[in-house]
Design a protein around this motif. Sequence first.
Motif, PDB file in Angstrom:
ATOM      1  N   ALA A  84       2.767  10.080   9.188  1.00 31.51           N
ATOM      2  CA  ALA A  84       1.871   8.495   9.115  1.00 31.51           C
ATOM      3  C   ALA A  84       2.823   7.670  10.460  1.00 31.51           C
ATOM      4  O   ALA A  84       2.120   6.719  11.330  1.00 31.51           O
ATOM      5  N   ARG A  85       3.907   8.041  10.751  1.00 26.13           N
ATOM      6  CA  ARG A  85       5.045   6.960  11.634  1.00 26.13           C
ATOM      7  C   ARG A  85       4.433   7.667  13.293  1.00 26.13           C
ATOM      8  O   ARG A  85       3.983   7.202  13.943  1.00 26.13           O
ATOM      9  N   GLU A  86       4.051   9.114  13.204  1.00 25.73           N
ATOM     10  CA  GLU A  86       3.585   9.341  14.166  1.00 25.73           C
ATOM     11  C   GLU A  86       1.941   8.839  15.160  1.00 25.73           C
ATOM     12  O   GLU A  86       1.565   8.716  15.387  1.00 25.73           O
ATOM     13  N   THR A  87       0.630   8.999  13.565  1.00 29.23           N
ATOM     14  CA  THR A  87      -0.122   8.475  13.895  1.00 29.23           C
ATOM     15  C   THR A  87      -0.380   6.663  13.581  1.00 29.23           C
ATOM     16  O   THR A  87      -1.644   6.916  14.355  1.00 29.23           O
ATOM     17  N   PRO A  89      -6.091  12.136   5.296  1.00 26.83           N
ATOM     18  CA  PRO A  89      -4.706  10.452   5.755  1.00 26.83           C
ATOM     19  C   PRO A  89      -4.615  10.653   7.064  1.00 26.83           C
ATOM     20  O   PRO A  89      -5.160   9.411   7.500  1.00 26.83           O
ATOM     21  N   LYS A  90      -4.755  11.598   7.977  1.00 24.58           N
ATOM     22  CA  LYS A  90      -4.183  11.485   9.805  1.00 24.58           C
ATOM     23  C   LYS A  90      -5.613  11.275  10.007  1.00 24.58           C
ATOM     24  O   LYS A  90      -5.566   9.556  11.152  1.00 24.58           O
ATOM     25  N   GLY A  91      -6.463  11.306  10.078  1.00 23.28           N
ATOM     26  CA  GLY A  91      -7.980  11.099  10.440  1.00 23.28           C
ATOM     27  C   GLY A  91      -8.208   9.316   9.788  1.00 23.28           C
ATOM     28  O   GLY A  91      -8.565   8.102  10.650  1.00 23.28           O
ATOM     29  N   TYR A 145      -5.312   6.864   9.715  1.00 18.12           N
ATOM     30  CA  TYR A 145      -4.575   6.321   9.986  1.00 18.12           C
ATOM     31  C   TYR A 145      -4.776   6.162  11.782  1.00 18.12           C
ATOM     32  O   TYR A 145      -4.609   4.870  12.297  1.00 18.12           O
ATOM     33  N   SER A 146      -5.432   7.061  12.082  1.00 22.06           N
ATOM     34  CA  SER A 146      -5.529   6.604  13.614  1.00 22.06           C
ATOM     35  C   SER A 146      -6.709   6.082  13.481  1.00 22.06           C
ATOM     36  O   SER A 146      -7.194   5.244  14.382  1.00 22.06           O
ATOM     37  N   ALA A 147      -7.632   5.973  12.876  1.00 24.15           N
ATOM     38  CA  ALA A 147      -8.660   4.862  12.789  1.00 24.15           C
ATOM     39  C   ALA A 147      -8.033   3.226  12.815  1.00 24.15           C
ATOM     40  O   ALA A 147      -8.690   2.264  13.901  1.00 24.15           O
ATOM     41  N   LEU A 148      -7.249   3.530  12.165  1.00 26.11           N
ATOM     42  CA  LEU A 148      -6.930   1.975  12.234  1.00 26.11           C
ATOM     43  C   LEU A 148      -5.800   1.964  13.291  1.00 26.11           C
ATOM     44  O   LEU A 148      -5.518   0.778  13.535  1.00 26.11           O
ATOM     45  N   ALA A 149      -5.043   2.809  13.731  1.00 21.60           N
ATOM     46  CA  ALA A 149      -4.352   2.148  15.210  1.00 21.60           C
ATOM     47  C   ALA A 149      -5.724   2.541  16.156  1.00 21.60           C
ATOM     48  O   ALA A 149      -4.792   1.415  16.629  1.00 21.60           O
ATOM     49  N   ALA A 150      -6.279   2.936  15.737  1.00 18.76           N
ATOM     50  CA  ALA A 150      -7.680   2.450  17.049  1.00 18.76           C
ATOM     51  C   ALA A 150      -7.577   1.507  16.913  1.00 18.76           C
ATOM     52  O   ALA A 150      -8.073   0.239  18.308  1.00 18.76           O
ATOM     53  N   VAL A 173       1.016  -1.835  -0.148  1.00 20.91           N
ATOM     54  CA  VAL A 173      -0.186  -0.161  -0.098  1.00 20.91           C
ATOM     55  C   VAL A 173       0.722   1.846   0.039  1.00 20.91           C
ATOM     56  O   VAL A 173       1.846   1.331   0.689  1.00 20.91           O
ATOM     57  N   ALA A 174       0.699   2.039  -0.615  1.00 19.80           N
ATOM     58  CA  ALA A 174       1.620   3.767  -1.080  1.00 19.80           C
ATOM     59  C   ALA A 174       0.804   4.716   0.445  1.00 19.80           C
ATOM     60  O   ALA A 174      -0.740   4.609  -0.408  1.00 19.80           O
ATOM     61  N   LEU A 175       0.981   5.170   1.192  1.00 19.95           N
ATOM     62  CA  LEU A 175       0.070   6.042   1.852  1.00 19.95           C
ATOM     63  C   LEU A 175       0.564   7.169   0.852  1.00 19.95           C
ATOM     64  O   LEU A 175       1.440   7.716   0.018  1.00 19.95           O
ATOM     65  N   ASN A 176      -0.215   8.483   1.414  1.00 19.00           N
ATOM     66  CA  ASN A 176      -0.275   9.810   1.194  1.00 19.00           C
ATOM     67  C   ASN A 176      -0.266  10.559   2.189  1.00 19.00           C
ATOM     68  O   ASN A 176       0.019  10.482   2.989  1.00 19.00           O
ATOM     69  N   GLY A 177       0.352  11.650   1.869  1.00 24.39           N
ATOM     70  CA  GLY A 177       0.109  12.578   3.175  1.00 24.39           C
ATOM     71  C   GLY A 177      -0.838  14.028   2.793  1.00 24.39           C
ATOM     72  O   GLY A 177      -1.862  13.869   2.570  1.00 24.39           O
ATOM     73  N   GLY A 178      -0.568  14.513   3.573  1.00 17.51           N
ATOM     74  CA  GLY A 178      -1.789  16.309   3.452  1.00 17.51           C
ATOM     75  C   GLY A 178      -1.673  16.597   5.113  1.00 17.51           C
ATOM     76  O   GLY A 178      -1.871  15.414   6.069  1.00 17.51           O
ATOM     77  N   THR A 179      -3.527  16.716   4.963  1.00 21.94           N
ATOM     78  CA  THR A 179      -4.634  16.622   6.670  1.00 21.94           C
ATOM     79  C   THR A 179      -5.153  15.321   6.070  1.00 21.94           C
ATOM     80  O   THR A 179      -5.412  14.546   7.363  1.00 21.94           O
TER      81      THR A 179
END
Length: 253
Positions: free
Chosen positions: A97-100, A52-54, A56-61, A44-50
């Motif tokens: 991506a690392r932090e979230t 995707p932050k939500g 990434y947080s949902a996947l982490a949760a 999977v190729a992730l993208n940047g900006g703001t």
Amino acid sequence: MRSFSLSAGEVRIYPEAGALARAAADEFIRCACEAISARKRFAVALNGGTTPKGVYSALAADYQVDRNKVPWDGIHIFFGDERSVPPTDADSNFRLARETLLTKVPVRLGNIHRVRAELGARAAAADYERWLQSFFHPPQGKFPQFDLIMLGLGADGHTASLFPETEALKEQARWVCPNWVPSLKTHRITFTYPVLNNAVQVMFMVAGQSKAEILRRVLHARPADPVCPAQFVRPTSGKMLWLVDEAAASLLG
Ligand code: 6PG
């Protein structure tokens, strides 16, 4: 959620950005399970900006709730574009991506394939392309096939780091290239259209009123006369999915 299909792909509209992020996380998981079941791995190729932050947080949760929901062991993380900054810089897509996400889930360190942007855009692009070649090994002249490429949409119609009137838009041979972006007065590193369009699935995530006009133009313009870089993303045989919120969809009619 309401949805419809266009020549540009399937469009799913969510009430607000939080629901969009949840849906994107669920689509990430669906694609991951499918790819790992069929091909033993998920690239999977992730993208940047703001936006995707939500996601990434949902996947982490999710991992905190159910450690088996996502097959992290088989997941390989790449980046569809990167800024010309070190991985510790606030502008780094890798840092976001690392932090979230990446420090909150058991993805294998060796499966995180970051762009070494600290080398400078030209060297980093060549380095990343060599890395992709060693990972995918496609037949001569063929492009790597990602299982999922996540993309955003800028208000100027850019996606990844393919910005209007920039050199990278013309690239049809290289997989990754440096790109001078005059509007930002900076170099970026970006996947090229042949890589984006070779994906099994491309997932655009677009949220907010500021994207309403460009989203209308991208989704309703005729394929024959594309108006912006995002419109040239047309997977050759893969699926294209647009996850948008009601604010961004407000001009779609
Ligand atoms: C980047 C992204 C870029 C982003 C768009 C939309 O490195 O900035 O890859 O293409 O997806 O600018 O960003 P938002 O979703 O935050 O509006």
